[in-house]
Design an enzyme around this catalytic site. Structure first.
Site: not given
Length: 309
Positions: A158, A184
């Site tokens: 990501s 994350y």
């Protein structure tokens, strides 16, 4: 080394990028394929004629998706098998049960910005799910991937990796205050570093691994963020699920990726290396493709997995 470009882009769908590709007789595993881009990646692979295993926590949901994929593609060789990436015993059971070669492994499953949580081993939940579980899965399936002689690993990362490098001395937030987005980001950086080192380490087996940013897509991944991810992506950059699966499908199937590994793709094309947060969905941080960091992460991951055995 010039960036790899393809005829596909932002609006391409998974179905479009696999059109005309025949993977009959080949086998693929897609983690987290009971919904979202995982399900659409599995559908695209099934459309090529590959035998596809949906590696999922919720087998009932996975079986429903498998049935739907069979109905839409006509491919009868689609099945769901239990896999919990936060449970080393589940990963061991999955890899031990696998028989024969494996041609494509799509490390798709993930969690985003979840509340603070730790596995039984004390691993931070996002690092455990997004990286360590997939690391254990890939290394456990190494023999099956090597048996093909031309296998591919696709790693869904990501742009969130630009939120944080791997913080080597505190991957589990034992000393830092827990921040869901930093956790994350760290886990997504680890995804890219894994692709770099797997390609280098397994070059003799002709295994290649590439990482990607699928784009901004509204799926179950955003369940901890109110259903809209970071909330900072302009509406015109939001993709459909079919578009979100396109880059994964491309890396898994395209002849253009033959022998290509250790790279990072956005919108079906390799993106540039950046030294500052780009402010867009493009760009890969230099620390995420650093070979020394990739080797260090591999060693750390091996130690953590071995300690859990």
């Amino acid at each position: 080394m010039s960036a790899l470009t393809t005829p596909f882009g932002f609006a391409s769908t998974a179905g479009e990028v696999v059109s005309g590709i025949d993977l009959s007789g080949r086998r693929a595993v897609v983690t987290g394929a009971s919904s979202g881009i995982g399900a659409e990646t599995a559908r695209a692979l099934a459309a090529t004629g590959a035998a596809v295993t949906l590696a999922v926590r919720d087998v009932a949901a996975g079986e429903r998706v498998a049935k739907d994929i069979t109905g839409s593609t006509g491919n009868q060789d689609v099945r769901a098998v239990h896999l919990d990436l936060t449970d080393p015993a589940s990963i061991t059971a999955f890899t031990a049960a696998w028989q024969g070669p494996l041609h494509v492994l799509v490390n798709n499953a993930g969690v985003m910005a979840c509340p603070e949580q730790y596995t039984e081993q004390g691993w931070e939940w996002q690092f455990a799910t997004n990286h360590l579980g997939h690391f254990a899965l890939a290394t456990g399936l190494h023999g099956a991937l090597a048996a093909d002689g031309n296998a591919r690993i696709v790693v869904v990362s990501s742009t969130g990796h630009q939120q944080s490098p791997v913080v080597w001395d505190d991957v589990n937030f034992a000393f830092r205050p827990y921040d869901p987005w930093l956790a994350y980001g760290q886990s997504k950086t680890a995804n890219v570093l894994f692709a770099v080192e797997a390609t280098r380490r397994w070059a003799g087996d002709n295994i290649t691994a590439n990482a990607l940013m699928p784009g901004a897509i509204y799926t179950n991944l955003q369940r901890h963020t109110g259903g809209r991810g970071s909330g900072r992506v302009p509406a015109e950059l939001i993709k459909t699920v079919e578009q979100g699966a396109a880059t994964s499908a491309l890396l898994a199937t395209s002849p253009l990726l033959e022998g290509v590994g250790g790279r990072y793709f956005v919108d079906c094309n390799e993106t540039e290396i950046v030294d500052r947060r780009s402010g867009t969905l493009h760009g890969v941080a230099r620390y995420a493709v650093d070979p020394a960091g990739a080797r260090r992460l591999w060693d750390l991951s091996q130690d953590l997995i071995a300690g859990a055995a």
